[in-house]
Design a protein around this motif. Structure first.
Motif, PDB file in Angstrom:
ATOM      1  N   ASP A   1      14.251  29.743 -21.098  1.00  0.00           N
ATOM      2  CA  ASP A   1      12.806  29.940 -21.200  1.00  0.00           C
ATOM      3  C   ASP A   1      12.020  28.664 -20.968  1.00  0.00           C
ATOM      4  O   ASP A   1      10.788  28.702 -20.898  1.00  0.00           O
ATOM      5  CB  ASP A   1      12.436  30.582 -22.542  1.00  0.00           C
ATOM      6  N   TYR A   2      12.716  27.551 -20.826  1.00  0.00           N
ATOM      7  CA  TYR A   2      12.049  26.301 -20.447  1.00  0.00           C
ATOM      8  C   TYR A   2      11.738  26.276 -18.950  1.00  0.00           C
ATOM      9  O   TYR A   2      11.034  25.388 -18.468  1.00  0.00           O
ATOM     10  CB  TYR A   2      12.937  25.098 -20.811  1.00  0.00           C
ATOM     11  N   GLN A   3      12.259  27.262 -18.215  1.00  0.00           N
ATOM     12  CA  GLN A   3      12.030  27.329 -16.774  1.00  0.00           C
ATOM     13  C   GLN A   3      10.955  28.331 -16.377  1.00  0.00           C
ATOM     14  O   GLN A   3      10.479  28.310 -15.254  1.00  0.00           O
ATOM     15  CB  GLN A   3      13.329  27.721 -16.050  1.00  0.00           C
ATOM     16  N   THR A   4      10.599  29.236 -17.291  1.00  0.00           N
ATOM     17  CA  THR A   4       9.690  30.319 -16.921  1.00  0.00           C
ATOM     18  C   THR A   4       8.857  30.778 -18.113  1.00  0.00           C
ATOM     19  O   THR A   4       9.308  30.713 -19.258  1.00  0.00           O
ATOM     20  CB  THR A   4      10.484  31.529 -16.372  1.00  0.00           C
ATOM     21  N   ASN A   5       7.663  31.255 -17.819  1.00  0.00           N
ATOM     22  CA  ASN A   5       6.823  31.895 -18.836  1.00  0.00           C
ATOM     23  C   ASN A   5       6.787  33.409 -18.635  1.00  0.00           C
ATOM     24  O   ASN A   5       5.961  34.100 -19.239  1.00  0.00           O
ATOM     25  CB  ASN A   5       5.399  31.333 -18.784  1.00  0.00           C
ATOM     26  N   ASP A   6       7.663  33.918 -17.799  1.00  0.00           N
ATOM     27  CA  ASP A   6       7.738  35.349 -17.517  1.00  0.00           C
ATOM     28  C   ASP A   6       8.487  36.042 -18.660  1.00  0.00           C
ATOM     29  O   ASP A   6       9.718  35.992 -18.729  1.00  0.00           O
ATOM     30  CB  ASP A   6       8.461  35.565 -16.186  1.00  0.00           C
TER      31      ASP A   6
ATOM     32  N   LYS B   1      15.011  40.163 -20.091  1.00  0.00           N
ATOM     33  CA  LYS B   1      16.158  40.618 -19.294  1.00  0.00           C
ATOM     34  C   LYS B   1      17.344  39.673 -19.429  1.00  0.00           C
ATOM     35  O   LYS B   1      18.492  40.116 -19.592  1.00  0.00           O
ATOM     36  CB  LYS B   1      15.765  40.757 -17.821  1.00  0.00           C
ATOM     37  N   ARG B   2      17.083  38.390 -19.360  1.00  0.00           N
ATOM     38  CA  ARG B   2      18.172  37.410 -19.461  1.00  0.00           C
ATOM     39  C   ARG B   2      18.893  37.510 -20.804  1.00  0.00           C
ATOM     40  O   ARG B   2      20.121  37.438 -20.864  1.00  0.00           O
ATOM     41  CB  ARG B   2      17.620  36.002 -19.251  1.00  0.00           C
TER      42      ARG B   2
END
Length: 276
Positions: A206-211, A217-218
């Motif tokens: 979650d440090y790579q995306t705010n989606d 899903k991950r």
């Protein structure tokens, strides 16, 4: 009278001894004890197993929520458990996260950073503790412990220990090394400070995306029984993902617990690395 050793032979033996010493030194630094949650439970002392059995922990998956952080209300030997953990807070997002967990009657383990987090948000730390979540250590300033001098690594952990104790009256018994990097020296320091080390099996990155949908899903794609989920309550997309994650995990029959509940009837062993 003994024969004089040849220079070549003497040099060869010296080289062999030096190489052996280097291997021993490197192995001493690199080795540390690792165990999985299920193995820790299986190896729990008989007295702790007996005490756990006497309390009769719940054991029916998602229909038996874990009500406290002491491991008394769930038995992960029977239930399909997964530990929920949050790193690097508390932050401005933490109160909302705590509201969600309170509504769902679930508890998590919070691996907190000292500098700019614990010391700046003491009310959140108090609330984490008061609402039955598990207090844990993620160092003072997120230094990679294997890349700094032992004295500094010890200070990274002890400063956060002291800060949490000052606020709550309790010292954490768990720590998570930044980036999951540990070694024999870090394990020794952890043991000296009374800290078990906790890694993970599930990461949403979650440090790579705010989606939030992608984060959800991950997590769901990776979660299995006895897993340890790593999330961060400092990123904008993470907390909005939590309700959906919890709902689906419950639907799949998981009981969501703290790390100590996952290990129970075993107790976290200082210095040990717990990794699913």
């Amino acid at each position: 009278m003994p024969k004089k050793m040849s220079a070549a032979r003497s040099k060869a033996i010296a080289g062999l001894l030096a190489a052996t010493s280097l291997v021993l030194a490197l192995s001493s630094c690199a080795t540390y004890d690792v165990t999985a949650p299920a193995d820790a439970r299986d190896d729990a002392p008989a007295a702790d197993v007996k005490a756990k059995d006497a309390k009769g922990g719940a054991g029916k998956g998602g229909n038996s929520p874990a009500k406290s952080a002491d491991g008394d209300d769930v038995d992960c030997r029977k239930a399909k458990c997964v530990a929920l953990t949050f790193d690097a807070g508390p932050s401005e997002n933490t109160p909302r996260l705590l509201d969600i967990l309170k509504k769902e009657k679930m508890h998590a383990t919070f691996f907190m950073l000292g500098k700019n987090h614990v010391v700046k948000r003491p009310a959140d730390v108090k609330r984490i503790d008061a609402e039955g979540h598990e207090l844990a250590n993620h160092t003072w300033s997120h230094e990679i412990l294997t890349e700094i001098e032992p004295a500094k690594a010890k200070l990274e952990l002890s400063r956060t220990q002291d800060a949490v104790q000052k606020i709550t009256g309790k010292k954490p018994t768990l720590m998570r090394p930044p980036q999951g990097k540990t070694d024999g020296e870090v394990s020794k320091i952890s043991r000296d400070l009374g800290l078990a080390q906790v890694l993970w099996s599930v990461t949403a990155k979650d440090y790579q995306t705010n989606d939030s949908a992608l984060i959800t899903k991950r997590v769901l794609d990776q979660t299995e029984r006895d897993g340890i989920i790593l999330l961060h309550d400092i990123y904008k997309g993470t907390v909005p993902a939590v309700p959906g994650i919890l709902k689906e995990l419950k639907k799949r029959g998981f009981t969501i617990v703290t790390v100590s509940q996952l290990l129970s009837p075993a107790k976290p062993e200082p210095g040990m690395v717990y990794r699913p």
